[in-house]
Every structure is written in C-alpha cells, then in structure tokens.
Design an enzyme around this catalytic site. Structure first.
Site, PDB file in Angstrom:
ATOM      1  N   ASP A 173      23.164  10.312  19.323  1.00 36.93           N
ATOM      2  CA  ASP A 173      22.150  10.590  20.409  1.00 36.93           C
ATOM      3  C   ASP A 173      23.373  11.528  21.550  1.00 36.93           C
ATOM      4  O   ASP A 173      24.899  10.897  21.869  1.00 36.93           O
ATOM      5  CB  ASP A 173      21.739   9.805  20.659  1.00 36.93           C
ATOM      6  CG  ASP A 173      20.364  10.673  21.964  1.00 36.93           C
ATOM      7  OD1 ASP A 173      19.992  11.490  22.063  1.00 36.93           O
ATOM      8  OD2 ASP A 173      19.702   9.258  22.408  1.00 36.93           O
TER       9      ASP A 173
ATOM     10  N   GLU B 268      19.071  18.757  17.748  1.00 37.90           N
ATOM     11  CA  GLU B 268      18.721  18.613  18.805  1.00 37.90           C
ATOM     12  C   GLU B 268      19.002  18.465  19.935  1.00 37.90           C
ATOM     13  O   GLU B 268      20.395  18.544  20.866  1.00 37.90           O
ATOM     14  CB  GLU B 268      17.262  17.268  19.161  1.00 37.90           C
ATOM     15  CG  GLU B 268      16.822  16.994  20.119  1.00 37.90           C
ATOM     16  CD  GLU B 268      16.552  15.669  20.316  1.00 37.90           C
ATOM     17  OE1 GLU B 268      14.901  15.477  18.873  1.00 37.90           O
ATOM     18  OE2 GLU B 268      16.402  15.218  21.072  1.00 37.90           O
TER      19      GLU B 268
END
Ligand SMILES: [Zn+2]
Length: 501
Positions: free
Chosen positions: A163, A277
């Site tokens: 992330d 992402e």
C-alpha cells in the site's frame, strides 16, 4: 499413504488442519508454543523446502518446525491458496494488520459475512510508512498473514496489497516477497495549489509540465479535450480551458509518476500476475469528476492498466472515525466517481481510510454496484488495545497517557482533527470507563495515530516500554482478540457483502 499427523501424538490445532500436495499440514502446540507439523507420503520432496525436526517411517516422513520465514515460504509454495493473487474487479476488502496477530480475526469476519464469494479479502496489506513505523519488513507482513490464514484453515485465497508505494524500490521490496497488488501513491506529485489558481497562473504552470514524460505536448492535449464533451451515464463532462489546465496542472506530474511506476512494475514482475491501484486519496483537495476523467483518460493513453482507483472524495475521511461532512454531497460525489470507474474500466472505486465509515458504506455499496474495494488499516490495533484493556486496565491507562503525550507530534502525517483538550486525561478516567475511550472521538484518534511511538517506546532500562507487554497480552488471549476483531470487521464488511447478494 502419508505418515498420519494424528499418529504423532501432537496437540494439533483443529481449525488449521488441511491436506495439500498429498501431505497433511497443521499447527501444533508444543510446550506452549505454536509449531508447524507436516506429514508427507514416502518419496515426497516437500520437506526439502521446510525446516525443523524430521522423523521417517516406511509410510513417509513428518516434520515439526518453527513458524519461521523459511517455513512460511514453504507453505506458500506448496499450498497455493496461501499464495496471494490478483483479485480483479470482484468486491474486495483490505484488512491491514500493524501488529501481525490480527489475521485469524480477519478470517473469521470474512467467513461470517459469506466468505470469498461475498467479499474477496486482502489479508497481507501494509503501507511502507506503516512498516517503517512498526519496524516490520514486507516479508514479515507477508509471513504474519500467511500464519494467520493457515491457523484458521483459510483455503479460499487472498490478495496482498503493498500500500501507498512511492518509489520503484518500494515496488521491488514488496514484489520480492509475493505481494500481488501494488498501490501507487503519487500524492507528492499532486499540486493542490491548482484549485485556487487563476487562468494566467495555470497557463504558466501548464507550460512547465513534464510533457516528454507524458509522451504529449500542451497543444496536442488542448486539441484532445477543448470543445468536446462526453456523456458518462448521468454526467456530462466538458472541458473549458480553465478546467482542463487545472486538471493537468494538479495531476499531470502525478500521472507521469504513476505511468513510470507502472512500467517499472510490469518489467519487474515479468510473467507474474499482479494488479495495480492508483491512489490520490491523501491529498489536500477533492478530486472533481472532470479531474477523475482527465486522470483516467491520460493513464489509459499511457497504457497503464489498473484495477482500482482511490479518488480524494469530498468531506473528511479521518482515521478510525466515521465520515465528517455532508452525506448528501458525498453521495453525489461517489455517484460521479463510480460512473467514471464503470466508463473507463470498469475498475473498482477504492475507499481508503475506510475504517469506521459506517454512514458511507451503504452509499458506496449501492452506487458502486459491487465495483468497490474497502481499505482499512489501523483499527485492528485499536481492537488489540481493547483486548489488552479488558485484561490489564493499568497497562491500557499507561498506553493512553503516553499516546496523549505523543499526539501533537505524531498527528502530523495523518488527516485527523482530534484535540488533546477534548480527550480526558488518563488519570481522570475511572477504571470501568477505560475501554470507553476507544469510543470517544478524540481519544480514539489519539490512540490511532500514535501506534508507531507506542510500539517503539523504550523504558529507561532500554527495554521496550509497551510492545512486549501488548504482544504478551494478545498471545495469551488470542480468542478474545479474534472475537473483538470479528465483531468490529463484520460491521465493515456486511454492507458490501449484502449489496452483492
Ligand atoms: Zn490511503
């Protein structure tokens, strides 16, 4: 036939027992510690990839070994459901775990709402920032989740989200240990001053954009956008010069950065399947629908493929508390971003800082129509504190007092609005009211953002002041911790799981 695990006389953890590659696998309790126990048929080479004490018999061989990095890698190698994989556009949720002991509770929460088919889980998930603060490596994050899934007998698969990656080195470090989803955060390259800039300023700044890195020129971009409008479901997206230059100035460098990171990922991953992402959630100002359109259209032109995108929504998504802002405005905003995600992808809308946004979930679930990823990170730590508070109120009081001391320093890199003066001083709280601090807005945010300091704090004698005690309490009460986590996350996952059925 393998040498049956049951015949070894071990105290096996029933939930963990699985068969795979012709072998039997389980966790065992040996002298109060968890061990990996494996029984393989004669001729199997599986034990070559594991470490521990082995014993042979005519029927096969068995191993009892530590929960070590080598054995975690061996599990992922031979039990493919423990090996993270891309989840594509199915409804999904990331359940970050800062301490490394939360995965069993996460697994139970996912099971309780219908399992993988209802909501695909991402158990290993951590940002580089959080790894730095907790002193963990990408390998440790991966291994802790592997052991947690294994302990619960989870065989339905998982994604793994590296992330908020900012550099190619971040990508390499996470790719090396098997992460499958790479969240690129170009936030540092977003220019929030564009929002308030006048046309003359925007023109001057547009000239200075990295046009070569964008494989573009300002003239070519103007020709592609100006005087055109596109209907995207209920939206009509049109660019006048001001709107276009504002989008380009605000997000141009970010798009170039994402494209470079995506190229790096594709090359470094080679034949491995991975997904990407794009997240601009941690920026100062909201992403307008026109800006989302511009970013997606430009990333498409640069041949970036992504599975989810996290815009910066209107209002405030603060850590560990519900949405702050006008829900009507948010609903309109989510509707627009969801329409754009269907138009350009389809890709998923990613909700970052997704913990405790209970008023947002029904809206997002309904409008995104399943194309949604919910990302929660820090509240497993708060559930750990809740678990600790129940067995050792004095310890929790000390953590809270320390968190109050650290808050003004630690809040700097988070979007939080808690104020110290609104959170009761530690010594003023009655013992029975201590767990209630986890429900008080200011105290909750204060506890939420100070985790790194709490985990790293040392006592005068050099020992860790809180970390070892906290881990000791959690390891001694795994069922209580798992129950707290399950209850907490079922509330997060249910609205999305139900929206699909
Ligand atoms: Zn985020």
């Amino acid at each position: 036939m393998s040498a049956r695990l049951a015949e070894l006389g071990l105290d096996l953890v029933a939930a963990s027992r699985v068969e795979g590659r012709g072998a039997e696998w389980a966790l065992a309790r040996v002298a109060g510690r968890s061990r990996l126990a494996v029984a393989v048929p004669a001729g199997s080479r599986i034990l070559d990839d594991l470490e521990g004490e082995t014993q042979g018999s005519p029927a096969g061989a068995a191993l009892v070994g530590p929960l070590s990095p080598r054995n975690a890698a061996g599990l992922r190698r031979h039990l493919e459901w423990l090996r993270p994989r891309p989840l594509g556009t199915r409804t999904s949720a990331g359940l970050g775990d800062r301490l490394g002991l939360a995965t069993p509770g996460h697994v139970r929460a996912v099971r309780a709402v219908g399992g993988f088919a209802a909501i695909a889980p991402i158990f290993p998930q951590q940002s580089i920032r959080e790894m730095t603060r907790t002193g963990r490596t990408p390998a440790e994050v991966m291994d802790d989740a592997t052991w947690g899934m294994f302990a619960e007998g989870w065989t339905d698969g998982t994604g793994a989200d590296a992330d908020h990656l900012k550099t190619p080195d971040d990508i390499d470090a996470c790719l090396a240990v098997g992460f499958s989803m790479f969240t690129i955060d170009p936030g540092e390259h977003v220019d929030p001053t564009a929002d308030a800039a006048d046309l003359a300023t925007l023109r001057a700044q547009a000239a200075g954009l990295p046009w070569a890195a964008l494989s573009d020129t300002e003239d070519a971009m103007r020709r592609r956008y100006l005087g055109r409008s596109t209907e995207v479901e209920h939206l009509k997206i049109a660019f006048d010069e001001c709107t276009l230059l504002r989008a380009a100035v605000k997000y141009g460098k970010a798009v170039a950065h994402v494209a470079a990171m995506a190229r790096h990922l594709r090359k470094a991953a080679g034949p491995r399947l991975v997904e990407l992402e794009v997240s601009v959630d941690e920026t100062e100002t909201p992403t307008s629908p026109a800006e989302h359109f511009w970013v997606a259209n430009e990333l498409n032109r640069l041949e970036v493929e992504w599975v989810s995108l996290a815009p910066r929504f209107v209002g405030r998504f603060e850590k560990g508390v519900d949405y702050i802002g006008d829900l009507g405005a948010l609903e309109k905003d989510v509707a627009a971003h969801a329409a754009l995600a269907r138009h350009f992808g389809p890709y998923k809308l990613s909700l970052h800082s997704g913990s405790d946004k209970f008023s947002v979930y029904p809206i997002a679930a309904r409008l995104a129509k399943g194309l949604v990823h919910l990302k929660t990170a820090g509240t497993s730590y708060l559930e750990a504190l809740r678990t600790a508070a129940a067995v050792s109120p004095a310890f929790f009081r000390e953590v809270y007092a320390f968190a109050r001391e650290r808050y003004d320093t630690d809040k700097a890199s988070y979007h939080v609005s808690a104020e110290l003066r609104k959170a009761p001083p530690a010594e003023a709280v009655a013992e029975k009211d201590l767990p209630g601090l986890l429900e008080q807005f200011d105290a909750r945010e204060i506890l939420h953002v100070t985790f790194g300091s709490v985990l790293r704090a040392t006592a005068p004698d050099g020992r860790l002041r809180f970390k070892d005690t906290l881990f000791g309490l959690l390891r001694a009460n795994p069922e209580a911790y798992a129950r707290n986590l399950e209850a907490h996350f079922v509330r997060h996952l249910k609205p999305f799981a139900q929206a699909r059925s």
